[in-house]
Scaffold this active site. Structure first.
Site, mmCIF file in Angstrom:
data_model
loop_
_atom_site.group_PDB
_atom_site.id
_atom_site.type_symbol
_atom_site.label_atom_id
_atom_site.label_comp_id
_atom_site.label_asym_id
_atom_site.label_seq_id
_atom_site.Cartn_x
_atom_site.Cartn_y
_atom_site.Cartn_z
ATOM 1 N N GLU A 220 2.095 4.450 -6.085
ATOM 2 C CA GLU A 220 1.203 5.371 -7.430
ATOM 3 C C GLU A 220 2.255 6.026 -7.551
ATOM 4 O O GLU A 220 2.237 6.838 -8.887
ATOM 5 C CB GLU A 220 -0.220 5.877 -7.097
ATOM 6 C CG GLU A 220 -0.014 6.776 -5.613
ATOM 7 C CD GLU A 220 -1.444 7.982 -5.916
ATOM 8 O OE1 GLU A 220 -2.070 8.093 -6.590
ATOM 9 O OE2 GLU A 220 -2.135 6.986 -4.214
ATOM 10 N N SER A 274 -8.502 13.293 -9.718
ATOM 11 C CA SER A 274 -9.123 13.460 -8.802
ATOM 12 C C SER A 274 -8.943 14.680 -7.899
ATOM 13 O O SER A 274 -9.877 15.637 -7.537
ATOM 14 C CB SER A 274 -10.085 12.190 -8.245
ATOM 15 O OG SER A 274 -10.342 11.176 -8.664
ATOM 16 N N SER A 277 -1.695 16.077 -6.652
ATOM 17 C CA SER A 277 -0.506 15.626 -6.059
ATOM 18 C C SER A 277 0.677 16.354 -6.570
ATOM 19 O O SER A 277 0.841 17.220 -7.635
ATOM 20 C CB SER A 277 -0.227 13.691 -6.055
ATOM 21 O OG SER A 277 -0.985 13.586 -4.516
ATOM 22 N N ARG A 289 6.946 14.509 -2.187
ATOM 23 C CA ARG A 289 5.190 14.697 -2.027
ATOM 24 C C ARG A 289 5.457 16.690 -1.383
ATOM 25 O O ARG A 289 5.962 15.789 -0.133
ATOM 26 C CB ARG A 289 4.925 14.073 -2.134
ATOM 27 C CG ARG A 289 3.114 14.520 -2.126
ATOM 28 C CD ARG A 289 2.313 13.617 -1.545
ATOM 29 N NE ARG A 289 0.684 13.864 -1.908
ATOM 30 C CZ ARG A 289 0.233 14.830 -1.663
ATOM 31 N NH1 ARG A 289 0.264 15.655 -0.429
ATOM 32 N NH2 ARG A 289 -0.768 15.429 -1.791
#
Length: 455
Positions: A220, A274, A277, A289
């Protein structure tokens, strides 16, 4: 200083009204004194008459010679991100990309507009049926929506010309979507369905068992970045994809302004779905990340459902636009009687989110709209605070906010724009993108074309 209304709240007042008046698709005109000095570095930022649109390249780090030369290294690099129109190994239609998130499913569909008479004659009936169903409707059942205003027109992908459509529906409706794929005999088209997001793993078995469809799963974060870079490179039907807000603390002077992202690196990418990140992106293939938080869009909607009885994201935002969070939150001035001058904390700053709710008298006097507004401000401020600290640690001065939490959410965007600018003393710039939450799905579509070309 007006101490009745906090600056950070005044920046977000009337957000719903601003959206309804067209701010989300157009750009409020800048005063002539500003627009006369607009840089001409981005030739694609022009109106239908060829006149340059006002935009901001102040953070692009382009050398003046590059800003005048549209064949600059940065522009050439971005050109390589576009899909090569000369590729021969095209996947069979239909071309889809899916991002199956925790709350929403985002679907992009490429509609070919250059179908020849011979192709149309040979086209199987269920392929025609799928194309007609997707492009002739703007709503699918009770919860599926095609965001018509986001449609990208006259794209050339793998040598085919067409339009890119953007569709969303709640993740809880995924079983019905899979059933529709089965009913329309999607598996007979011998196509690969590229999907990203956690749902690509969660629903993989259901796709295989119920619809005889195999998912090609895409990471993703890879999909997010590739999709973002591609959409920004093709632009928004002649308009820029990226924008910022000037004077975010003043509703009367606040202006949505195009921003040139031709030289995007490094950038801090904050993806608010939701959950959240946060990525530090140094090139299209070099990113990490940094961190994240569980307090995101899902938290906002979940708490609003509990506190106000609302049922949808749209309903929660509508209530928040009418509320006053200062009836719920305890401010610095509620503790100090004014500003905390030693550390430059204004009396209007939030000291304790929901801090007034310790008082029964306060609880009895608030409205559901106040609770919705306080919830939105709490979640947004938390995201902004974490993003600012990450940007400082990574030494990055541009923070790009994306994700469906920002859809029709002018309140949060202005809060973030104000907070980034104020707390960094003008060193950080908050940037936003028109296609907010669809970049993962676009990245999945790009992967479909890539894996076909590699075969």
């Amino acid at each position: 200083m007006d101490r009745k209304t906090p600056p950070i709240e005044r920046a977000a007042e009337n957000g719903a009204a601003l959206y309804a008046n067209g701010l989300q698709n157009g750009f409020l005109p800048l005063p002539s004194s500003q627009s006369n000095g607009t840089s001409n570095c981005c030739s694609r930022y022009r109106d239908n008459d060829g006149a340059p649109l006002p935009h901001d390249c102040s953070g692009s780090n382009l050398h003046p010679s590059e800003m005048q030369n549209h064949t600059s290294p940065s522009r050439k690099c971005r050109g390589r991100r576009r899909i090569d129109s000369g590729k021969k190994n095209r996947p069979p239609f239909p071309w889809f990309g899916m991002d199956i998130g925790g709350t929403l499913v985002k679907l992009v569909y490429f509609e070919p507009k250059d179908i020849t008479a011979e192709e149309e004659q040979e086209e199987v009936e269920n392929l025609k049926s799928i194309r007609k169903y997707l492009t002739s409707n703007i709503a699918y059942g009770k919860t599926g929506i095609r965001d018509v205003h986001l449609e990208l027109k006259n794209l050339t992908i793998c040598g085919r010309k067409g339009n890119l459509h953007f569709i969303r529906f709640p993740t809880q409706a995924m079983p019905r979507f899979i059933q529709m794929g089965r009913d329309k005999n999607f598996s007979s088209l011998h196509t690969t369905l590229c999907a990203t997001g956690g749902g690509a793993y969660k629903f993989e078995e259901e796709f295989r068992m119920m619809a005889n469809l195999r998912l090609h799963k895409v990471d993703e974060l890879d999909a997010l970045i590739q999709g973002l870079l591609y959409v920004d490179s093709v632009g928004y039907n002649g308009l820029p994809e990226c924008y910022c807000f000037e004077n975010a603390a003043d509703p009367e002077r606040c202006v949505k302004k195009p921003y040139c992202l031709d030289n995007p690196y490094p950038m801090l990418l904050v993806n608010i779905g939701s959950g959240v990140s946060i990525l530090a992106v140094y090139s299209k293939d070099n990113f990490k990340r940094v961190t994240g938080t569980s307090l995101g869009g899902g938290t906002f909607l979940g708490l609003c459902c509990l506190l106000t009885g609302c049922e949808t994201f749209e309903e929660a935002l509508e209530m928040a636009a009418k509320g006053d969070s200062t009836n719920v939150d305890k401010l610095v001035k509620d503790i100090y009687g004014g500003d905390y001058e030693r550390f430059n904390l204004r009396g209007s700053a939030v000291a304790s989110s929901f801090g007034h709710m310790m008082s029964k008298e306060k609880r009895d006097s608030i409205s559901k709209e106040d609770l919705a507004r306080a919830t939105l401000v709490t979640i947004t401020n938390n995201i902004g605070s974490i993003a600012r600290m990450c940007a400082l640690n990574e030494k990055i001065d541009r923070v790009v906010f994306v994700g469906n939490f920002l859809r029709i959410n002018m309140v949060s965007m202005k809060l973030l724009a104000y907070a980034m600018d104020f707390w960094s003393k003008g060193q950080l710039k908050a940037l936003f993108l028109e296609h907010e939450g669809y970049f993962g799905a676009v990245g999945a579509l790009l992967e479909l074309l890539k894996i076909t070309d590699d075969q």
